[in-house]
Write an enzyme that holds these catalytic residues in place. Structure first.
Site, short mmCIF file in Angstrom:
data_model
loop_
_atom_site.label_atom_id
_atom_site.label_comp_id
_atom_site.label_asym_id
_atom_site.label_seq_id
_atom_site.Cartn_x
_atom_site.Cartn_y
_atom_site.Cartn_z
N ARG A 89 1.17 23.71 20.21
CA ARG A 89 1.02 24.89 19.33
C ARG A 89 0.65 24.35 17.96
O ARG A 89 1.40 23.61 17.35
CB ARG A 89 2.34 25.68 19.26
N HIS A 97 -4.62 32.46 21.89
CA HIS A 97 -3.27 32.37 22.48
C HIS A 97 -3.40 32.74 23.97
O HIS A 97 -2.95 33.80 24.41
CB HIS A 97 -2.34 33.34 21.75
N GLN A 132 -0.40 33.72 26.35
CA GLN A 132 0.07 35.07 26.05
C GLN A 132 -0.79 36.11 26.77
O GLN A 132 -0.28 37.02 27.44
CB GLN A 132 0.02 35.30 24.53
N ASP A 147 0.09 43.31 16.99
CA ASP A 147 0.66 41.99 16.65
C ASP A 147 0.96 42.02 15.15
O ASP A 147 0.50 42.93 14.43
CB ASP A 147 -0.36 40.88 17.02
N CYS A 168 3.03 40.91 21.55
CA CYS A 168 3.32 39.53 21.98
C CYS A 168 4.68 39.06 21.50
O CYS A 168 5.26 38.15 22.09
CB CYS A 168 2.22 38.60 21.47
N ARG A 208 5.73 35.47 30.44
CA ARG A 208 5.25 34.18 29.90
C ARG A 208 5.75 33.05 30.79
O ARG A 208 5.02 32.11 31.10
CB ARG A 208 5.78 33.99 28.46
N1 NVA Z 1 -0.67 36.16 15.74
C1 NVA Z 1 0.66 35.59 15.78
C2 NVA Z 1 1.11 35.44 17.19
C3 NVA Z 1 2.50 34.91 17.37
C4 NVA Z 1 2.90 34.74 18.80
C5 NVA Z 1 0.66 34.26 15.05
O1 NVA Z 1 -0.30 33.50 15.22
O2 NVA Z 1 1.59 34.00 14.31
N1 CP Z 2 4.65 35.39 21.69
C1 CP Z 2 4.97 34.13 21.35
O1 CP Z 2 4.20 33.19 21.51
O2 CP Z 2 6.22 34.00 20.84
P1 CP Z 2 6.80 32.72 20.07
O3 CP Z 2 6.02 32.59 18.80
O4 CP Z 2 8.25 33.03 19.83
O5 CP Z 2 6.62 31.52 20.94
#
Ligand code: NVA
Ligand code: CP
Length: 306
Positions: free
Chosen positions: A101, A128, A131, A223, A263, A291
């Site tokens: 990540r 993502h 997801q 989101d 998400c 997930r």
């Molecule tokens: N768009 C959000 C998704 C988190 C799962 C982010 O990138 O923070």
């Molecule tokens: N939806 C998702 O990826 O959640 P986290 O950021 O908690 O991993």
């Protein structure tokens, strides 16, 4: 040649449905897969916080007979203490797969190129994909089909929106994305989606009007307005995105049986109200659960016996 899971755009139609089909089987009969990744190790690189992603990859590895090792941002200090490529070349000597990540999408591409073990995208600023696979699997469970369904995405044209567009294209769904002006999805992703959706029922609408987007939708998705890494823009974005809140009024413009999806994490009172998050139409915790199931399958396909 090793395979990575970096974008849904890279999957063939066969591979896309293979993930969904096997997820259904594995979710129904997890015992059968207890040793599918016996003694395998997944390195889990996190440059951003997480609840769902960390838990589901780690629990998933344990349930398949292997183990995930968490590497916090402060541990390896990717890019400053050591280059991305050198990290890839070290990890391949010890582990069977890498989940990452991170911020820039170029970082994951660099890592994947530098290492002989499969790399799984657990979120970049651009995409993502885990997801979105869990999300379409959730819809499939609820509706028993994907082709022809309409998904409305209301909010920021971000990583989650991008991956949903690519999943919708592979599945032959309709997707309407409503964003404030200037926050539309990236042109590159629009092109990929159009390419992938050719010959299917895929339809893509990009609009600034949330009411237009939710019309006849089977699910409404949103989101956060400021993603991880955009914290400095949080207050400015609150004003810009206010007309895009998913609330009772917006839901009243949709069909009665429309699902609500997110998400997570959700910022209740910003992009979504409590009323909608906690309504019977909300399937957000099913998405979170799935997930786990979808990622177990992705890991088995990439890291298991061929
Ligand atoms: N768009 C959000 C998704 C988190 C799962 C982010 O990138 O923070
Ligand atoms: N939806 C998702 O990826 O959640 P986290 O950021 O908690 O991993």
């Amino acid at each position: 040649m090793k395979k990575d899971f970096i974008t849904i755009h890279d999957l063939s139609q066969y591979e896309f449905y293979e993930i969904l089909d096997l997820t259904k089987k594995m979710k129904k009969n997890p015992e059968k897969y207890r040793s599918a990744l016996k003694d395998k190790i997944l390195a889990m690189i996190f440059q951003k916080p997480s609840l769902r992603t960390r838990m589901t990859f780690e629990v998933g590895m344990l349930q398949l007979g292997g183990e995930g090792i968490y590497l916090a941002p402060s541990d390896i200090q990717m890019g400053s203490r050591e280059s991305v490529r050198d990290i890839g070349k070290n990890l391949e000597r010890w582990v069977d797969g890498i989940m990452i990540r991170t911020f820039g999408h170029d970082i994951i591409l660099d890592l994947a190129e530098s290492t002989r073990v499969p790399v799984i995208n657990a979120l970049t600023d651009l995409l993502h994909p885990c997801q979105a696979m869990a999300d379409v699997f959730t819809l499939l469970e609820k509706k028993d089909r994907l082709a022809g369904l309409k998904l409305a995405y209301v909010g920021d044209g971000n990583n989650v929106a991008h991956s949903l567009m690519l999943a919708a294209a592979k599945a032959g769904m309709k997707i309407a994305v409503a964003t404030p002006p200037g926050y539309e999805p990236k042109q590159e992703i629009i092109s990929w989606a159009k390419e992938d959706g050719q010959g299917t029922d895929f339809e893509l609408t990009i609009t600034h009007d949330p009411v237009e987007a939710v019309k006849d939708a089977d699910a409404i998705y949103t989101d956060v307005w400021a993603s991880m890494g955009q914290e400095a823009e949080k207050e400015a974005r609150k004003k810009i995105f206010a007309p895009y809140q998913v609330n009772g009024e917006l839901f009243s413009k949709a069909k009665a049986e429309t699902y609500f999806m997110h998400c997570l994490p959700a910022h209740r009172g910003e992009e979504v109200t409590d009323e909608i998050m906690d309504s019977p139409n909300s399937i957000v915790y099913d998405q979170a659960e799935n997930r786990l199931h979808v990622q177990k399958v992705i890991m088995k396909i990439l890291m298991g016996k061929k």
